[in-house]
Design a protein around this motif. Structure first.
Motif, mmCIF file in Angstrom:
data_model
loop_
_atom_site.group_PDB
_atom_site.id
_atom_site.type_symbol
_atom_site.label_atom_id
_atom_site.label_comp_id
_atom_site.label_asym_id
_atom_site.label_seq_id
_atom_site.Cartn_x
_atom_site.Cartn_y
_atom_site.Cartn_z
ATOM 1 N N PHE A 257 15.784 8.740 35.581
ATOM 2 C CA PHE A 257 14.574 9.322 34.742
ATOM 3 C C PHE A 257 15.013 10.615 34.385
ATOM 4 C CE2 PHE A 257 12.440 6.163 37.260
ATOM 5 C CZ PHE A 257 11.066 6.123 36.827
ATOM 6 N N LEU A 258 14.247 11.079 33.147
ATOM 7 C CA LEU A 258 14.534 12.317 32.896
ATOM 8 C C LEU A 258 13.530 13.307 33.377
ATOM 9 C CD1 LEU A 258 15.318 14.432 30.759
ATOM 10 C CD2 LEU A 258 13.560 13.785 29.080
ATOM 11 N N HIS A 259 14.011 14.487 33.885
ATOM 12 C CA HIS A 259 13.008 15.578 34.485
ATOM 13 C C HIS A 259 12.821 16.768 34.222
ATOM 14 C CE1 HIS A 259 11.249 16.605 38.023
ATOM 15 N NE2 HIS A 259 12.159 17.288 38.633
ATOM 16 N N GLY A 260 12.284 16.874 33.105
ATOM 17 C CA GLY A 260 12.278 18.185 32.183
ATOM 18 C C GLY A 260 13.753 18.303 31.341
ATOM 19 N N ALA B 189 7.580 15.191 35.091
ATOM 20 C CA ALA B 189 7.651 16.557 34.536
ATOM 21 C C ALA B 189 8.152 17.239 35.808
ATOM 22 C CB ALA B 189 6.199 16.925 34.128
ATOM 23 N N PRO B 190 8.884 18.442 35.879
ATOM 24 C CA PRO B 190 9.152 19.405 36.844
ATOM 25 C C PRO B 190 7.551 19.692 37.620
ATOM 26 C CG PRO B 190 10.490 20.311 35.053
ATOM 27 C CD PRO B 190 9.642 18.708 34.360
ATOM 28 N N ALA B 191 7.857 19.677 38.881
ATOM 29 C CA ALA B 191 6.381 20.079 39.767
ATOM 30 C C ALA B 191 5.040 18.739 39.303
ATOM 31 C CB ALA B 191 5.910 21.389 39.578
ATOM 32 N N TRP B 192 5.515 18.007 38.858
ATOM 33 C CA TRP B 192 4.540 16.919 38.414
ATOM 34 C C TRP B 192 3.337 17.719 37.526
ATOM 35 C CZ3 TRP B 192 6.314 16.758 43.622
ATOM 36 C CH2 TRP B 192 6.873 15.656 43.932
#
Length: 247
Positions: free
Chosen positions: A72-75, A135-138
């Motif tokens: 997954f991409l995470h930001g 997304a970072p921190a959802w």
């Protein structure tokens, strides 16, 4: 009756935390195989740890993908550089993360560019379609949600659900189990939740567990992760996020 699933993810995957990620993979191996693990990759953590397509760490990501891990991409930076105008956004930025809600305050053009560049990087590294975006921190602002839809990402998740931006369909509901190590109070509360939450979610079809590199610095958290997973696999099958799309 549908099969109950365990969905497991490792966040903040990048060269800054390579050793911690390895430790997490080894720690959970008795309960969750690599091909049932979602690995959330940050292309350039805080602007200090860029991943290029031909770097040694990119080679590790490629091998994880070849072993079946969902990438997954995470930001992009995993750092929030925006100013937040609304009370709700300011509260989330100040209290739900330590300056890492990158996609909470982005405008549409910036969100679209970072998503497109991140997907292109990961797909070049792995040679496979991207699994999705978290997304970072959802935390998501409306422009980020719009950009995800426009770009047709297959899967995304926040604190309370998993959905397909491509179709708009909600794929699963329920809170994600995670731990906090930033302070003694946050750690104590997350340990308490980790003990109490799994029985409360016994009837839910999907149970999400997310771990972070910082968890490896706290023996109590590592023991708690072990306990949660040990209990979860008694009644749930470790599964891929992509299986939700098959449903």
């Amino acid at each position: 009756m549908k099969e109950k699933r365990l969905l497991f993810s490792i966040h903040d995957v990048g060269p800054a935390f390579e050793g911690q990620v390895d430790r997490l993979v080894d720690h959970v191996a008795p309960y969750v195989r690599l091909d049932r693990t979602a690995m959330l990759v940050v292309p350039n953590h805080w602007g200090d740890h860029p991943i290029s397509a031909r770097s040694p760490f990119a080679g590790r990501v490629r091998r994880w993908a070849e072993s079946g891990a969902e990438i997954f991409l995470h930001g992009w930076f995993h750092r929030d550089g925006a100013s937040h105008g609304g009370l709700g956004a300011r509260f989330k930025a100040q209290h739900m993360t330590a300056g890492e809600g990158e996609f909470l305050g982005l405008d549409l053009a910036t969100a679209r560019q970072r998503l497109a560049d991140g997907r292109a990087l990961i797909e070049e590294i792995t040679g496979q379609p991207i699994a999705g975006f978290v997304a970072p921190a959802w935390l998501y602002g409306e422009p980020a949600l719009t950009a995800l839809e426009e770009l047709g990402f297959p899967i995304a998740e926040d604190h309370m659900k998993i959905w397909s931006p491509m179709t708009g369909q909600t794929l699963a509901r329920g809170p994600v189990m995670t731990w906090a190590s930033r302070s003694k109070l946050r750690m104590a509360s997350s340990l308490a939740v980790a003990y109490l939450l799994p029985p409360l979610l016994h009837r839910s079809e999907n149970f999400r567990v997310a771990v972070h590199p910082g968890d490896t610095t706290q023996p109590a958290i590592m023991l708690s992760i072990n306990d949660v997973l040990q209990r979860a696999v008694l009644t749930r099958r470790p599964s891929r996020y992509g299986h939700l799309l098959d449903d």
